[in-house]
Design a protein around this motif. Structure first.
Motif, short mmCIF file in Angstrom:
data_model
loop_
_atom_site.label_atom_id
_atom_site.label_comp_id
_atom_site.label_asym_id
_atom_site.label_seq_id
_atom_site.Cartn_x
_atom_site.Cartn_y
_atom_site.Cartn_z
N GLN B 36 -0.38 -27.13 -58.71
CA GLN B 36 -0.26 -28.24 -57.77
C GLN B 36 -1.04 -27.87 -56.52
O GLN B 36 -0.90 -26.76 -56.00
N GLN B 37 -1.87 -28.78 -56.05
CA GLN B 37 -2.64 -28.53 -54.83
C GLN B 37 -2.29 -29.56 -53.77
O GLN B 37 -2.45 -30.77 -53.97
N THR B 38 -1.81 -29.07 -52.64
CA THR B 38 -1.50 -29.93 -51.49
C THR B 38 -2.11 -29.32 -50.24
O THR B 38 -2.32 -28.10 -50.19
N PRO B 39 -2.39 -30.13 -49.22
CA PRO B 39 -2.95 -29.58 -47.98
C PRO B 39 -2.03 -28.54 -47.33
O PRO B 39 -2.49 -27.56 -46.78
N GLY B 40 -0.73 -28.76 -47.43
CA GLY B 40 0.21 -27.86 -46.76
C GLY B 40 0.51 -26.58 -47.51
O GLY B 40 0.60 -25.50 -46.92
N GLN B 41 0.65 -26.68 -48.82
CA GLN B 41 1.06 -25.53 -49.64
C GLN B 41 -0.08 -24.89 -50.41
O GLN B 41 0.10 -23.84 -51.03
N GLY B 42 -1.24 -25.51 -50.39
CA GLY B 42 -2.37 -24.92 -51.11
C GLY B 42 -2.22 -25.08 -52.61
O GLY B 42 -1.65 -26.06 -53.09
N LEU B 43 -2.73 -24.10 -53.33
CA LEU B 43 -2.67 -24.11 -54.81
C LEU B 43 -1.46 -23.32 -55.26
O LEU B 43 -1.38 -22.12 -55.03
N GLN B 44 -0.55 -23.99 -55.96
CA GLN B 44 0.64 -23.30 -56.42
C GLN B 44 0.78 -23.43 -57.93
O GLN B 44 0.61 -24.52 -58.49
N PHE B 45 1.11 -22.32 -58.56
CA PHE B 45 1.25 -22.25 -60.01
C PHE B 45 2.52 -22.97 -60.46
O PHE B 45 3.61 -22.73 -59.92
N LEU B 46 2.37 -23.83 -61.46
CA LEU B 46 3.52 -24.54 -62.01
C LEU B 46 4.02 -23.86 -63.27
O LEU B 46 5.16 -23.43 -63.36
N PHE B 47 3.17 -23.81 -64.29
CA PHE B 47 3.52 -23.12 -65.54
C PHE B 47 2.28 -22.90 -66.38
O PHE B 47 1.23 -23.48 -66.14
N GLU B 48 2.46 -22.03 -67.39
CA GLU B 48 1.38 -21.72 -68.32
C GLU B 48 1.90 -21.86 -69.74
O GLU B 48 3.04 -21.47 -70.05
N TYR B 49 1.08 -22.45 -70.60
CA TYR B 49 1.42 -22.58 -72.00
C TYR B 49 0.40 -21.87 -72.86
O TYR B 49 -0.80 -21.91 -72.58
N PHE B 50 0.92 -21.23 -73.91
CA PHE B 50 0.06 -20.54 -74.86
C PHE B 50 0.70 -20.68 -76.23
O PHE B 50 1.89 -20.39 -76.39
N SER B 51 -0.06 -21.12 -77.18
CA SER B 51 0.45 -21.34 -78.53
C SER B 51 1.74 -22.14 -78.52
O SER B 51 2.75 -21.77 -79.15
N GLU B 52 1.72 -23.23 -77.78
CA GLU B 52 2.82 -24.20 -77.72
C GLU B 52 4.07 -23.67 -77.07
O GLU B 52 5.13 -24.31 -77.13
N THR B 53 3.98 -22.50 -76.43
CA THR B 53 5.15 -21.89 -75.79
C THR B 53 4.89 -21.70 -74.30
O THR B 53 3.79 -21.30 -73.92
N GLN B 54 5.89 -21.98 -73.51
CA GLN B 54 5.75 -21.72 -72.07
C GLN B 54 5.87 -20.22 -71.85
O GLN B 54 6.91 -19.61 -72.13
N ARG B 55 4.82 -19.64 -71.30
CA ARG B 55 4.81 -18.19 -71.13
C ARG B 55 5.13 -17.77 -69.70
O ARG B 55 5.61 -16.68 -69.46
N ASN B 56 4.83 -18.64 -68.75
CA ASN B 56 5.07 -18.34 -67.34
C ASN B 56 5.53 -19.60 -66.65
O ASN B 56 5.11 -20.70 -67.02
N LYS B 57 6.33 -19.42 -65.62
CA LYS B 57 6.81 -20.56 -64.86
C LYS B 57 6.81 -20.21 -63.39
O LYS B 57 7.20 -19.11 -63.00
N GLY B 58 6.37 -21.15 -62.57
CA GLY B 58 6.39 -20.96 -61.12
C GLY B 58 7.70 -21.43 -60.53
O GLY B 58 8.65 -21.75 -61.24
N ASN B 59 7.75 -21.47 -59.22
CA ASN B 59 8.98 -21.82 -58.52
C ASN B 59 9.05 -23.30 -58.20
O ASN B 59 9.00 -23.70 -57.04
N PHE B 60 9.16 -24.09 -59.20
CA PHE B 60 9.29 -25.54 -59.04
C PHE B 60 10.59 -25.99 -59.69
O PHE B 60 11.07 -25.36 -60.63
N PRO B 61 11.15 -27.09 -59.17
CA PRO B 61 12.42 -27.56 -59.75
C PRO B 61 12.26 -28.03 -61.19
O PRO B 61 11.16 -28.28 -61.67
N GLY B 62 13.40 -28.18 -61.84
CA GLY B 62 13.41 -28.56 -63.24
C GLY B 62 12.84 -29.94 -63.52
O GLY B 62 12.59 -30.30 -64.68
N ARG B 63 12.60 -30.72 -62.44
CA ARG B 63 11.99 -32.04 -62.63
C ARG B 63 10.56 -31.91 -63.19
O ARG B 63 10.01 -32.86 -63.73
N PHE B 64 9.99 -30.75 -62.99
CA PHE B 64 8.64 -30.48 -63.49
C PHE B 64 8.74 -29.80 -64.86
O PHE B 64 9.37 -28.74 -64.97
N SER B 65 8.15 -30.38 -65.83
CA SER B 65 8.20 -29.79 -67.17
C SER B 65 6.86 -30.00 -67.85
O SER B 65 6.02 -30.79 -67.38
#
Lengths: 115, 114
Positions: B36-65
């Motif tokens: 997610q890129q915003t003027p105030g927070q810059g570039l922030q990692f949401l999540f990463e997927y590899f082989s259909e599996t979520q491998r990493n998750k950032g600090n965002f609420p569960g509304r983001f999937s």
């Protein structure tokens, strides 16, 4: 978690001069440090990266230096040209397979090269 | 090779709605990350997927999937939109998602929440 601080937030240079952007990171396990350039309205593009087993890397007018002890790395652009005007982002990630390639970005530096 | 593509490029929604964004990685790339890129927070990692599996998750609420399909295409979903969700959402693909793999970014989806 990892935190990356980037300075300065804005940088104005005269064409032909050098520009230097500095980043510090908090996670001592980080060992991959890419730099991205984002022009207005465009996507970020990788311009150079460095791994922790290397202290310096150069690609034409662009160079990156890394000081792992001090946990900081810098981007150097020499002989700046108007097309170097953009926002530059540093980033860091951990070199662990389980960590994938999650990048933590600095806040960005807006570089303006004045002709 | 064609680059990373994202659809739609622009989206306007109202608070409370939900939205789905799509990302098609470079052919052969198996890892997709979202930022997610915003003027105030810059570039922030949401999540990463590899082989259909979520491998990493950032600090965002569960509304983001998100999810990833067998062809490596990925979608992210934001439910119950808030004004603060207005941002440029970027996806990036890499070959295997290894720490030395270059991440190639898409053009982004600009989401405006009214």
């Amino acid at each position: 978690g990892e935190n990356v601080e980037q300075h300065p937030s804005t940088l104005s240079v005269q064409e032909g001069d050098s520009a230097v952007i500095k980043c510090t990171y908090s996670d001592s396990a980080s060992n991959y440090f890419p730099w991205y350039k984002q022009e207005l309205g465009k996507r970020p593009q990788l311009i150079i990266d460095i791994r922790s087993n290397v202290g310096e890397k150069k690609d034409q007018r662009i160079a990156v230096t890394l000081n792992k002890t001090a946990k900081h790395f810098s981007l150097h652009i020499t002989e700046t040209q108007p097309e170097d005007s953009a926002v530059y982002f540093c980033a860091a990630s951990r070199g662990i397979k389980a960590a994938g390639n999650k990048l933590t970005f600095g806040g960005g530096t807006r570089v303006l090269v004045k002709p | 090779k064609a680059g990373v593509t994202q659809t739609p490029r622009y989206l306007i929604k109202t608070r409370g709605q939900q939205v789905t964004l799509s990302c098609s990685p470079i052919s052969g790339h198996r890892s997709v990350s979202w930022y997610q890129q915003t003027p105030g927070q810059g570039l922030q990692f949401l999540f990463e997927y590899f082989s259909e599996t979520q491998r990493n998750k950032g600090n965002f609420p569960g509304r983001f999937s998100g999810r990833q399909f067998s062809n490596s295409r990925s979608e992210m979903n934001v439910s119950t939109l808030e004004l603060g969700d207005s941002a440029l959402y970027l996806c990036a693909s890499s070959l295997e998602g290894q720490w030395t793999d270059t991440q190639y970014f898409g053009p982004g989806t600009r989401l405006t929440v009214l």
